[in-house]
Design a protein around this motif. Structure first.
Motif, PDB file in Angstrom:
ATOM      1  N   ALA A   1       0.823  -1.214   0.000  1.00 62.84           N
ATOM      2  CA  ALA A   1       0.000   0.000   0.000  1.00 62.84           C
ATOM      3  C   ALA A   1       0.853   1.258   0.000  1.00 62.84           C
ATOM      4  O   ALA A   1       0.399   2.318  -0.427  1.00 62.84           O
ATOM      5  N   ASP A   2       2.078   1.125   0.447  1.00 67.07           N
ATOM      6  CA  ASP A   2       2.916   2.266   0.775  1.00 67.07           C
ATOM      7  C   ASP A   2       3.853   2.578  -0.395  1.00 67.07           C
ATOM      8  O   ASP A   2       4.714   1.766  -0.735  1.00 67.07           O
TER       9      ASP A   2
ATOM     10  N   PRO B   1      -4.464   4.947   6.873  1.00 64.30           N
ATOM     11  CA  PRO B   1      -5.667   5.582   6.339  1.00 64.30           C
ATOM     12  C   PRO B   1      -6.433   4.597   5.453  1.00 64.30           C
ATOM     13  O   PRO B   1      -5.823   3.820   4.724  1.00 64.30           O
ATOM     14  N   SER B   2      -7.751   4.618   5.536  1.00 66.77           N
ATOM     15  CA  SER B   2      -8.528   3.763   4.635  1.00 66.77           C
ATOM     16  C   SER B   2      -8.394   4.325   3.222  1.00 66.77           C
ATOM     17  O   SER B   2      -8.507   5.533   3.013  1.00 66.77           O
ATOM     18  N   PRO B   3      -8.153   3.472   2.221  1.00 68.92           N
ATOM     19  CA  PRO B   3      -7.989   3.990   0.854  1.00 68.92           C
ATOM     20  C   PRO B   3      -9.213   4.723   0.329  1.00 68.92           C
ATOM     21  O   PRO B   3      -9.114   5.531  -0.584  1.00 68.92           O
ATOM     22  N   THR B   4     -10.382   4.450   0.917  1.00 66.17           N
ATOM     23  CA  THR B   4     -11.576   5.133   0.435  1.00 66.17           C
ATOM     24  C   THR B   4     -11.780   6.479   1.135  1.00 66.17           C
ATOM     25  O   THR B   4     -12.750   7.184   0.867  1.00 66.17           O
TER      26      THR B   4
ATOM     27  N   PRO C   1       6.328  14.176  -0.330  1.00 68.55           N
ATOM     28  CA  PRO C   1       5.956  13.254   0.752  1.00 68.55           C
ATOM     29  C   PRO C   1       6.891  12.047   0.768  1.00 68.55           C
ATOM     30  O   PRO C   1       7.307  11.573  -0.291  1.00 68.55           O
ATOM     31  N   VAL C   2       7.193  11.557   1.968  1.00 65.38           N
ATOM     32  CA  VAL C   2       8.039  10.356   2.083  1.00 65.38           C
ATOM     33  C   VAL C   2       7.245   9.128   1.636  1.00 65.38           C
ATOM     34  O   VAL C   2       7.777   8.197   1.060  1.00 65.38           O
TER      35      VAL C   2
ATOM     36  N   TRP D   1       0.672  10.128   2.548  1.00 68.33           N
ATOM     37  CA  TRP D   1       0.335   9.378   3.773  1.00 68.33           C
ATOM     38  C   TRP D   1       0.245  10.391   4.921  1.00 68.33           C
ATOM     39  O   TRP D   1       1.121  11.264   5.014  1.00 68.33           O
ATOM     40  N   PRO D   2      -0.765  10.313   5.785  1.00 64.44           N
ATOM     41  CA  PRO D   2      -0.841  11.283   6.882  1.00 64.44           C
ATOM     42  C   PRO D   2       0.403  11.208   7.770  1.00 64.44           C
ATOM     43  O   PRO D   2       1.031  10.153   7.876  1.00 64.44           O
ATOM     44  N   GLU D   3       0.716  12.334   8.389  1.00 65.44           N
ATOM     45  CA  GLU D   3       1.865  12.375   9.308  1.00 65.44           C
ATOM     46  C   GLU D   3       1.714  11.266  10.346  1.00 65.44           C
ATOM     47  O   GLU D   3       0.602  10.930  10.752  1.00 65.44           O
TER      48      GLU D   3
END
Ligand SMILES: Cc1cc2nc3c(=O)[nH]c(=O)nc-3n(C[C@H](O)[C@H](O)[C@H](O)COP(=O)(O)OP(=O)(O)OC[C@H]3O[C@@H](n4cnc5c(N)ncnc54)[C@H](O)[C@@H]3O)c2cc1C
Length: 474
Positions: free
Chosen positions: A79-80, A349-352, A226-227, A102-104
């Protein structure tokens, strides 16, 4: 993309008159519709080659596995998207797949070790902390890194293959002990490891992973990027869009069981007795899935030995849908790090875009899937354990999906790693073809890891075929 029923219609046109056996012919046969196989197929198509991708399952994507039929579309596999994933970023852009940062990071781990719940701040003062002196202050999840050589001796991404670093190609656990890690810390360091013991992995392989990770972080920071990123709607959108762009070239439900190869071409036989003749083939399946395939003539050594012996991580993914943030209810960190069989959990995080998933990644000797339960039993066990050790999860989690990678014959594990001595023994021998057979898949990449490794390998195989002088058509 053709599923089996549609394929039968298409293959009928290729069948040899009146013969029950179905035969087809193409320039390049690609085995496996994961990112490696799909990338090879797309690149070869741009050179004018005719390609067919044979995929054993009914699903595109392999170890990229978004379950769109479960709450919030959980990710059971990759996912990442890392900062150095140039090929993934490029294909996502060209196929109009949306990426999100991706959120912090939301806080560290909540720990549960030796029957005790605690946070990193409480760890130094606990009587179950087996360490002495300043080491008592190193959080369990940070211990392994603490004893790796600093700075990382590998100066660049290709260095792991150079003989001057061969001295690191030895058991990871033993190397950590020699670097001063106390024996008592080894069980803690093994948590989250994908093999049964740290000594199953070469320390050089671990340094390679560290070099890739560190470079990604510094590159992202230097570029202000973003990382990490993820795909809106789920990672499977990328392989699905790649397969769609190949139109009817992806044939689902075609499990390859035998390959004969020689100077005249390659013939691939599927379980359903389809025979596909090709000028060259790309074998883009994980090594455990390659092992049962019969080769005629047999693959030469040391290739055959590498296929037999390169190890894969063992793991089960259990994804739980977070119906309410349990970490807000108890004020503790959201992620889990435990010595329970469920091992570690990460809130993603949910992909949706509607909330979060808790991804439980049970690995190595603890791998829950190896206990033989059904997916439902594994899911219920994990939920029960979470309720028991962290009461704030009660009523706030539901099991969304489960996949055991180790038991899945089309994967045979999570990803390849190298046992001690295997970097020196095998180098990156999969980067060279064996006659008309080319190897692809994350396990064959030189510079990248994860999904980008799969893309790198597909590109390398496609370029080798495109630049080869042998006739493409078999
Ligand atoms: C749990 C988990 C989490 C991960 N997380 C990340 C992450 O966050 N970021 C990241 O970059 N990477 C991650 N990875 C790694 C990433 O998923 C892989 O590196 C990548 O998807 C591998 O792609 P591939 O094309 O090499 O192989 P695969 O995706 O495995 O594709 C191989 C295909 O071959 C098919 N196949 C197998 N045998 C046969 C046969 N006999 N005949 C025909 N077809 C066959 C399979 O069904 C499969 O579709 C993760 C992996 C796992 C398991």
């Amino acid at each position: 993309m053709l599923d089996r029923r549609a394929f039968l219609g298409a293959a009928a046109g290729l069948a040899l008159g009146g013969c029950a056996r179905r035969e087809a012919r193409t320039d390049v046969a690609i085995i496996g519709a994961g990112l490696a196989g799909l990338n090879a197929a797309r690149l070869l198509r741009t050179t004018g080659a005719q390609v067919v991708v044979l995929e054993a399952s009914r699903r595109i994507g392999g170890r990229v596995d978004t379950r769109t039929d479960a709450p919030g579309s959980p990710e059971l596999g990759a996912a990442d998207i890392g900062a150095l994933y140039a090929r993934i970023l490029d294909v996502a852009g060209s196929l109009k797949v949306d990426l999100l940062p991706w959120p912090e990071e939301q806080g560290g781990y909540w720990y549960h070790v030796a029957g005790r719940p605690f946070t990193a701040e409480q760890w130094p003062g606990l009587d179950i902390n087996p360490l002495v002196g300043e080491l008592r202050g190193v959080a369990p999840a940070a211990l392994l890194q603490r004893f790796m050589p600093r700075p990382n001796p590998l100066p660049d991404l290709a260095a792991w293959l150079r003989p001057e670093f061969a001295g690191y190609d030895r058991p990871l656990g033993r190397s950590l002990l020699e670097a001063g890690a106390p024996e008592a810390a080894l069980p803690l360091m093994t948590i989250g490891h994908q093999a049964a013991s740290l000594d199953a992995e070469s320390a050089l392989w671990r340094l390679r992973s560290g070099r890739i990770g560190a470079l990604a972080v510094s590159a992202a920071m230097a570029a202000g990027e973003p990382v990490r990123r993820y795909v809106r709607g789920g990672m499977s959108r990328i392989p699905m869009a790649m397969a769609k762009s190949l139109q009817d070239a992806v044939w689902l439900g075609q499990r390859v069981v035998a390959i004969s190869h020689g100077s005249g071409g390659v013939t691939i036989r599927c379980e359903n007795d389809l025979r596909l003749h090709a000028g060259a083939a790309v074998l883009a399946v994980p090594l455990p899935a390659l092992r049962p395939i019969a080769f005629d003539p047999p693959l030469p050594e040391p290739l055959a030995e590498a296929i037999r012996s390169i190890p894969y991580g063992e793991a089960t993914s259990v994804v739980l849908h977070v119906t309410e943030p349990y970490w807000e209810a108890d004020g503790l960190p959201p992620h889990f790090w435990t010595d329970l069989p469920l091992q570690r959990g990460f809130v993603n995080p949910s992909p949706t875009g509607d909330g979060h998933h808790l991804w439980i990644f049970s690995t190595g000797a603890a791998d829950l899937g190896q206990r033989g339960g059904t997916d439902a039993e594994i899911g219920n066990y994990v939920l029960g354990e979470l309720h028991r050790v962290r009461p704030s999860t009660v009523g706030r989690l539901t099991v969304a999906a489960v996949r055991n990678f180790t038991r899945d014959p089309l994967a045979g594990g999570t990803y390849a790693f190298r046992a001690p001595g295997q970097v020196g023994q095998f180098g990156n021998l999969f980067s060279r073809p064996a006659g008309r057979l080319h190897f692809a898949g994350e396990h064959t990449a030189e510079l990248a890891s994860g999904m980008e490794a799969a893309m790198e390998s597909g590109e390398r195989a496609a370029l080798a075929i495109a630049s080869s002088t042998s006739p493409r058509t078999g």
